[in-house]
Design a protein around this motif. Sequence first.
Motif, PDB file in Angstrom:
ATOM      1  N   CYS A  88     -11.749 -77.385  -2.219  1.00 55.68           N
ATOM      2  CA  CYS A  88     -12.369 -76.870  -3.435  1.00 55.68           C
ATOM      3  C   CYS A  88     -11.499 -77.206  -4.640  1.00 55.68           C
ATOM      4  N   ILE A  89     -12.161 -77.615  -5.723  1.00 56.10           N
ATOM      5  CA  ILE A  89     -11.476 -77.901  -6.989  1.00 56.10           C
ATOM      6  C   ILE A  89     -12.120 -77.014  -8.048  1.00 56.10           C
ATOM      7  N   VAL A  90     -11.288 -76.255  -8.768  1.00 53.08           N
ATOM      8  CA  VAL A  90     -11.788 -75.389  -9.840  1.00 53.08           C
ATOM      9  C   VAL A  90     -11.181 -75.879 -11.150  1.00 53.08           C
ATOM     10  N   VAL A  91     -12.041 -76.117 -12.136  1.00 52.31           N
ATOM     11  CA  VAL A  91     -11.602 -76.600 -13.446  1.00 52.31           C
ATOM     12  C   VAL A  91     -12.166 -75.706 -14.538  1.00 52.31           C
ATOM     13  N   LYS A  92     -11.589 -75.798 -15.731  1.00 52.95           N
ATOM     14  CA  LYS A  92     -12.107 -75.043 -16.869  1.00 52.95           C
ATOM     15  C   LYS A  92     -13.454 -75.599 -17.304  1.00 52.95           C
ATOM     16  N   ASP A  93     -13.546 -76.925 -17.431  1.00 56.69           N
ATOM     17  CA  ASP A  93     -14.800 -77.552 -17.855  1.00 56.69           C
ATOM     18  C   ASP A  93     -14.978 -78.889 -17.151  1.00 56.69           C
ATOM     19  N   LEU A  94     -16.089 -79.529 -17.405  1.00 58.59           N
ATOM     20  CA  LEU A  94     -16.436 -80.771 -16.710  1.00 58.59           C
ATOM     21  C   LEU A  94     -15.597 -81.974 -17.122  1.00 58.59           C
ATOM     22  N   PHE A 106     -17.730 -88.641  -9.239  1.00 59.97           N
ATOM     23  CA  PHE A 106     -16.864 -87.795  -8.421  1.00 59.97           C
ATOM     24  C   PHE A 106     -17.514 -86.452  -8.121  1.00 59.97           C
ATOM     25  N   ILE A 107     -18.149 -85.837  -9.109  1.00 58.61           N
ATOM     26  CA  ILE A 107     -18.760 -84.526  -8.900  1.00 58.61           C
ATOM     27  C   ILE A 107     -19.980 -84.609  -7.982  1.00 58.61           C
ATOM     28  N   GLU A 108     -20.848 -85.570  -8.238  1.00 64.92           N
ATOM     29  CA  GLU A 108     -22.124 -85.624  -7.516  1.00 64.92           C
ATOM     30  C   GLU A 108     -22.072 -86.406  -6.208  1.00 64.92           C
ATOM     31  N   GLU A 109     -21.177 -87.364  -6.106  1.00 66.66           N
ATOM     32  CA  GLU A 109     -21.159 -88.217  -4.913  1.00 66.66           C
ATOM     33  C   GLU A 109     -19.898 -88.027  -4.064  1.00 66.66           C
ATOM     34  N   TYR A 110     -18.753 -88.339  -4.655  1.00 65.76           N
ATOM     35  CA  TYR A 110     -17.512 -88.372  -3.874  1.00 65.76           C
ATOM     36  C   TYR A 110     -17.145 -87.004  -3.297  1.00 65.76           C
ATOM     37  N   PHE A 111     -17.067 -85.983  -4.150  1.00 72.96           N
ATOM     38  CA  PHE A 111     -16.690 -84.653  -3.664  1.00 72.96           C
ATOM     39  C   PHE A 111     -17.691 -84.160  -2.624  1.00 72.96           C
ATOM     40  N   HIS A 112     -18.967 -84.386  -2.872  1.00 71.11           N
ATOM     41  CA  HIS A 112     -19.999 -83.957  -1.924  1.00 71.11           C
ATOM     42  C   HIS A 112     -19.830 -84.666  -0.576  1.00 71.11           C
ATOM     43  N   SER A 113     -19.570 -85.963  -0.598  1.00 67.90           N
ATOM     44  CA  SER A 113     -19.413 -86.708   0.660  1.00 67.90           C
ATOM     45  C   SER A 113     -18.188 -86.255   1.438  1.00 67.90           C
ATOM     46  N   LYS A 114     -17.189 -85.723   0.738  1.00 60.30           N
ATOM     47  CA  LYS A 114     -15.958 -85.235   1.386  1.00 60.30           C
ATOM     48  C   LYS A 114     -16.020 -83.733   1.660  1.00 60.30           C
ATOM     49  N   LYS A 115     -17.176 -83.115   1.393  1.00 58.69           N
ATOM     50  CA  LYS A 115     -17.388 -81.676   1.606  1.00 58.69           C
ATOM     51  C   LYS A 115     -16.443 -80.823   0.755  1.00 58.69           C
ATOM     52  N   VAL A 116     -16.240 -81.257  -0.468  1.00 55.67           N
ATOM     53  CA  VAL A 116     -15.368 -80.546  -1.405  1.00 55.67           C
ATOM     54  C   VAL A 116     -16.235 -79.820  -2.429  1.00 55.67           C
ATOM     55  N   PHE A 118     -16.919 -78.071  -5.921  1.00 47.95           N
ATOM     56  CA  PHE A 118     -16.430 -78.285  -7.284  1.00 47.95           C
ATOM     57  C   PHE A 118     -16.971 -77.178  -8.171  1.00 47.95           C
ATOM     58  N   VAL A 119     -16.069 -76.523  -8.904  1.00 50.89           N
ATOM     59  CA  VAL A 119     -16.460 -75.430  -9.797  1.00 50.89           C
ATOM     60  C   VAL A 119     -15.933 -75.730 -11.196  1.00 50.89           C
ATOM     61  N   VAL A 125     -20.914 -74.622 -13.399  1.00 48.36           N
ATOM     62  CA  VAL A 125     -21.294 -75.545 -12.339  1.00 48.36           C
ATOM     63  C   VAL A 125     -20.550 -75.117 -11.086  1.00 48.36           C
ATOM     64  N   ASN A 126     -21.296 -74.972  -9.990  1.00 42.58           N
ATOM     65  CA  ASN A 126     -20.699 -74.610  -8.713  1.00 42.58           C
ATOM     66  C   ASN A 126     -21.473 -75.359  -7.634  1.00 42.58           C
ATOM     67  N   THR A 127     -20.866 -76.385  -7.070  1.00 43.46           N
ATOM     68  CA  THR A 127     -21.598 -77.234  -6.135  1.00 43.46           C
ATOM     69  C   THR A 127     -21.796 -76.602  -4.771  1.00 43.46           C
ATOM     70  N   ILE A 128     -21.293 -75.409  -4.550  1.00 40.94           N
ATOM     71  CA  ILE A 128     -21.530 -74.746  -3.257  1.00 40.94           C
ATOM     72  C   ILE A 128     -23.027 -74.544  -3.064  1.00 40.94           C
ATOM     73  N   ASN A 129     -23.765 -74.331  -4.137  1.00 42.59           N
ATOM     74  CA  ASN A 129     -25.213 -74.158  -4.040  1.00 42.59           C
ATOM     75  C   ASN A 129     -25.882 -75.413  -3.517  1.00 42.59           C
ATOM     76  N   ASP A 130     -25.436 -76.584  -3.989  1.00 44.46           N
ATOM     77  CA  ASP A 130     -26.007 -77.846  -3.532  1.00 44.46           C
ATOM     78  C   ASP A 130     -25.489 -78.227  -2.158  1.00 44.46           C
ATOM     79  N   ILE A 131     -24.247 -77.899  -1.857  1.00 41.18           N
ATOM     80  CA  ILE A 131     -23.645 -78.286  -0.586  1.00 41.18           C
ATOM     81  C   ILE A 131     -24.301 -77.553   0.574  1.00 41.18           C
ATOM     82  N   ASN A 132     -24.553 -76.265   0.426  1.00 39.51           N
ATOM     83  CA  ASN A 132     -25.097 -75.477   1.531  1.00 39.51           C
ATOM     84  C   ASN A 132     -26.606 -75.424   1.559  1.00 39.51           C
ATOM     85  N   SER A 133     -27.287 -76.016   0.591  1.00 43.71           N
ATOM     86  CA  SER A 133     -28.740 -75.921   0.585  1.00 43.71           C
ATOM     87  C   SER A 133     -29.384 -76.967   1.474  1.00 43.71           C
TER      88      SER A 133
END
Length: 133
Positions: A88-94, A106-116, A118-119, A125-133
């Motif tokens: 998991c990577i948490v940042v202040k902004d995009l 990186f946000i939409e492809e790379y991190f998702h393919s590595k199961k990371v 991103f917040v 933005v919290n990709t856990i919603n997209d990752i687990n859906s």
Amino acid sequence: MARKSRKQPIKIDADDTCSSVGYIRLSVANKGASCSAEDQKSIIEQWAMQHKFSISHFISTRITVAPTFLHPAFKPMLADIGAAQIDCIVVKDLCIGREFFFTSYFIEEYFHSKKVRFVSVSDRVNTINDINS
């Protein structure tokens, strides 16, 4: 008969031994426009406390006008992701980089393919919603 999706959802286990990192990016070119490292760290820590989330460590990088997206602190972070040491990577902004194309990749492809996960706290933005859906 309806077709079923063969796409398998990505599962992230809470008991994983991976770590969550706070990523702080400072731009030398935009001194007045961006938050200080302390401000960014505080925003990330507040989000973590509100969501009962643990940040194992922080990675900080100072950006000058660079010809490449892969700045010094980003390369080792990618190596840790590749070695499945960061989940998991948490940042202040995009603004994790100067170029929108690479940031999106990186946000939409790379991190998702590595199961990371991103917040981005400020951008909600919290990709856990997209990752687990």
